[in-house]
Scaffold this motif. Structure first.
Motif, short mmCIF file in Angstrom:
data_model
loop_
_atom_site.label_atom_id
_atom_site.label_comp_id
_atom_site.label_asym_id
_atom_site.label_seq_id
_atom_site.Cartn_x
_atom_site.Cartn_y
_atom_site.Cartn_z
N PRO A 221 -16.55 -1.07 5.64
CA PRO A 221 -16.90 -1.13 4.22
C PRO A 221 -15.85 -0.44 3.37
O PRO A 221 -15.30 0.58 3.78
N PRO A 222 -15.57 -0.98 2.19
CA PRO A 222 -14.69 -0.27 1.27
C PRO A 222 -15.42 0.93 0.68
O PRO A 222 -16.65 0.93 0.62
N VAL A 223 -14.65 1.94 0.29
CA VAL A 223 -15.31 3.07 -0.37
C VAL A 223 -15.79 2.61 -1.73
O VAL A 223 -15.18 1.79 -2.39
N ASP B 174 0.82 -1.21 0.00
CA ASP B 174 0.00 0.00 0.00
C ASP B 174 0.86 1.27 0.00
O ASP B 174 0.50 2.26 -0.62
N GLY B 175 1.96 1.23 0.71
CA GLY B 175 2.87 2.38 0.76
C GLY B 175 2.36 3.48 1.69
O GLY B 175 1.19 3.56 2.02
N GLN C 202 -6.13 1.11 -5.46
CA GLN C 202 -6.94 0.60 -4.35
C GLN C 202 -6.10 0.10 -3.17
O GLN C 202 -6.24 -1.06 -2.77
N PRO C 203 -5.25 0.94 -2.62
CA PRO C 203 -4.55 0.50 -1.41
C PRO C 203 -5.55 0.08 -0.35
O PRO C 203 -6.62 0.68 -0.23
N PRO D 95 -15.77 9.42 -1.66
CA PRO D 95 -14.42 9.95 -1.92
C PRO D 95 -13.64 8.95 -2.78
O PRO D 95 -13.69 7.76 -2.56
N ALA D 96 -12.94 9.47 -3.74
CA ALA D 96 -12.28 8.60 -4.72
C ALA D 96 -11.32 7.63 -4.04
O ALA D 96 -10.57 8.02 -3.16
N PRO D 97 -11.34 6.38 -4.44
CA PRO D 97 -10.39 5.43 -3.87
C PRO D 97 -8.98 5.79 -4.34
O PRO D 97 -8.81 6.31 -5.43
#
Length: 560
Positions: free
Chosen positions: A481-483, A156-157, A494-495, A488-490
DNA sequence: GCTGCTTGCCAC
DNA sequence: AAACGTGGCAAGCAGC
């Protein structure tokens, strides 16, 4: 090229493809399917660091694993009946920069399913015969969870804004110079130092030359270290210390560092800093890192660590973990009570044990590190009187170390025994023709080891708490939950699968990258996970692990 | 040009 | 006053 899926075992249902060959292309979907089946799979594999990045690259994450390599290392030292690591478990592999499902393991690195199962069973058996199996089991689970987290954080960084970093450097050093040249501010300071030392042509980066020039100018110095320079009344001191500060910034975290370690941003989002985390890389169980100096990101450049647009950083650091871990291990109710309401050092003052917070801190750290010098030594007797259980525990650990024994953390990580050269020096001092030098060397070496084992039990147990804290945090974050599109933009690629995810860990501090609207929930999760980690280690013993938590858009604002 | 050692400094 | 734990890393420098 097909790979034997025998490198993979699942527990408790032990499927593993029954020994049939599964190509990497088929493996990721297969793992994904098993993972989503909801039957609580724990993957048993030789080595998370070499294996998991490939799954991550294919977009597959797993809940739990058992890392045979890390667990073997722990069990080796913990068991009275150690066994050698099989060849396929031996190499501590470097994480490849661009993991690919096409990169295949070489055949001799790929163990047969039966070998993996045999090693796993051996580990389970060592576990059950240990003196405290349930704690050791927790340690192995936490260590393995750490391995997953390390790989995920690498993938993910840490969000890093190159422009902001550049702005910090430019403000301090002047604009980026051409390759091979000093930045303007540094060159200016170098000229000033040469002038004040009457040393034209001096390279201030050369310690030897600098020391000579300083002595020629009449300064009585043993080294060019800043603690020694600091108090000397000479006009060169101020510009020289400033030169050293800026030279350090340039060499450790300057433009070259930026180019080497931070990938460019995309679509208005910051780039990413990726280090290789090395779980269990420190004897005590702390993590090490490799690449980019991730353990020592100076305060000055933390302004460059920024969340993606619409996202935030939840920065949490745990206060005085080591003395709290010690209180828990020693069941020292008085020390636990001093830390009950927050600042443990303030608690020491409130309890009347010492008169100032600074002294409380210095004294406590001395007890943990084995310091005796100066003021700290004077405070120690008071701590011993007030907290005999806690201080007794570390004093005993030191005695064991001095006499060549091994010690254990709360969950059962065992210190390495002294090596042959240590024993040789100790033996020499006991011989009839030993001279004073032999005895002095042996005593000094024994005390060194005493300080090591004294600190080992505390630092190691604190690391265990932190590992449990982080693993609990990860487990709960995965349930959020994932966005989805429209929110808001992932972030790029997709980290964290678009969910709040860990992006940084440093001994007693974690950073979670989260969509703004989930920040409150993340803060709750981080706090509840800290309580949970305390209970996992110390059950009902009333020791607290308070956190400082800040929700910020850049890392430098977390201190406020 | 490479390797390994020392010094110094950053983090917890 | 630089003793007192765990690390990583850059730069200078000696030696090959």
């Amino acid at each position: 090229m097909p790979t034997r899926a025998g490198a993979l075992v699942t527990d408790p249902t032990a499927v593993a493809g029954g020994g049939q060959l599964i190509g990497w292309d088929d493996l990721a979907p297969w793992v994904r399917t098993r993972e989503s089946s909801g039957d609580g799979v724990r993957w048993v594999w030789p080595d998370t660091a070499s294996f998991y990045p490939r799954l991550l690259a294919a977009g597959v994450r797993v809940e739990r694993c058992h890392d045979l390599r890390l667990c073997h290392a722990i069990l080796q030292l913990a068991t009275s009946d150690p066994w050698p690591a099989p060849a396929w478990l031996a190499p501590p592999p470097a994480q490849s920069a661009a993991p690919s499902l096409l990169d295949d393991l070489t055949p001799d690195e790929t163990p047969a399913l039966s070998e993996v199962v045999a090693e796993y069973e051996r580990q389970l058996s060592a576990l059950t015969t240990s003196s405290a199996p349930s704690r050791l089991r927790l340690l192995l689970a936490a260590e393995s969870a750490g391995a997953l987290i390390a790989a995920e954080m690498h993938a993910d960084g840490l969000p890093w804004d190159r422009d902001r970093h550049d702005a910090v450097l430019t403000a301090e050093l002047g604009p980026r110079p051409a390759p091979g040249l000093r930045p303007a501010r540094l060159e200016q300071l170098a000229a000033q130092v040469r002038e004040l030392l009457a040393s034209p042509g001096l390279n201030p980066d050369s310690q030897a030359a600098l020391l000579k020039a300083l002595r020629n100018a009449g300064l009585d110095l043993q080294s060019t270290a800043k603690w020694e320079l600091r108090d000397k009344p000479h006009p060169v001191v101020a510009p020289l210390l400033e030169y050293k500060r800026l030279a350090r910034l340039l060499s450790a975290n300057g433009w070259t560092w930026l180019d080497t370690w931070v990938t460019p941003g995309v679509d208005g989002r910051p780039g990413r800093f990726r280090t290789d985390y090395v779980p269990g890389g420190v004897v005590t169980g702390r993590w090490a890192t490799s690449g980019g100096g991730a353990l020592q990101i100076p305060k000055a450049v933390r302004a460059a660590v920024v969340a993606d647009p619409g996202w935030v950083l939840v920065v949490a650091d745990a206060a005085q973990v080591e003395p709290r871990a010690l209180a828990g291990m020693a069941a020292d109710e008085a020390l636990a009570s001093a830390g009950r309401d927050g600042d443990l050092y303030a608690g020491l003052v409130a309890s009347g044990v010492v008169d100032t917070r600074d002294r409380a801190k210095v004294g406590m750290l001395s007890a943990l590190y084995g310091g005796t010098a100066g003021e700290a030594g004077a405070i120690l007797p008071r701590l011993r009187r007030a907290y005999p259980r806690a201080t007794g525990l570390v004093d005993r650990a030191a005695q064991v170390g001095e006499s060549g024994g091994t010690v254990r953390t709360w969950l059962g990580r065992t210190s390495p025994p002294p090596g042959p050269s240590w024993r040789q020096v100790q033996g020499r001092a006991g011989e009839s023709d030993a001279v004073q030098t032999d005895e002095r060397r042996a005593r000094s070496q024994a005390r060194d080891r005493g300080r090591f084992t004294r600190n080992f039990v505390v630092q190691g147990t604190a690391a265990e708490w932190a590992l449990c804290w982080m693993a609990e945090t990860r487990r709960r974050l995965r349930e959020l939950p994932p966005v989805t599109p429209g929110e808001p933009a992932p972030p790029v690629g997709q980290p964290g699968e678009g969910r709040p995810h860990l992006v940084f860990f440093l001994h007693d501090e974690i950073v979670v990258h989260a969509p703004e609207h989930l920040a409150g929930q993340v803060v709750d999760i981080v706090r509840e996970s800290a309580r949970s980690a305390g209970r996992l280690l110390f059950g009902t013993f009333p020791i607290t692990f308070p956190l400082h938590v800040a929700t910020v858009t850049s890392y430098d604002r977390a201190d406020a």
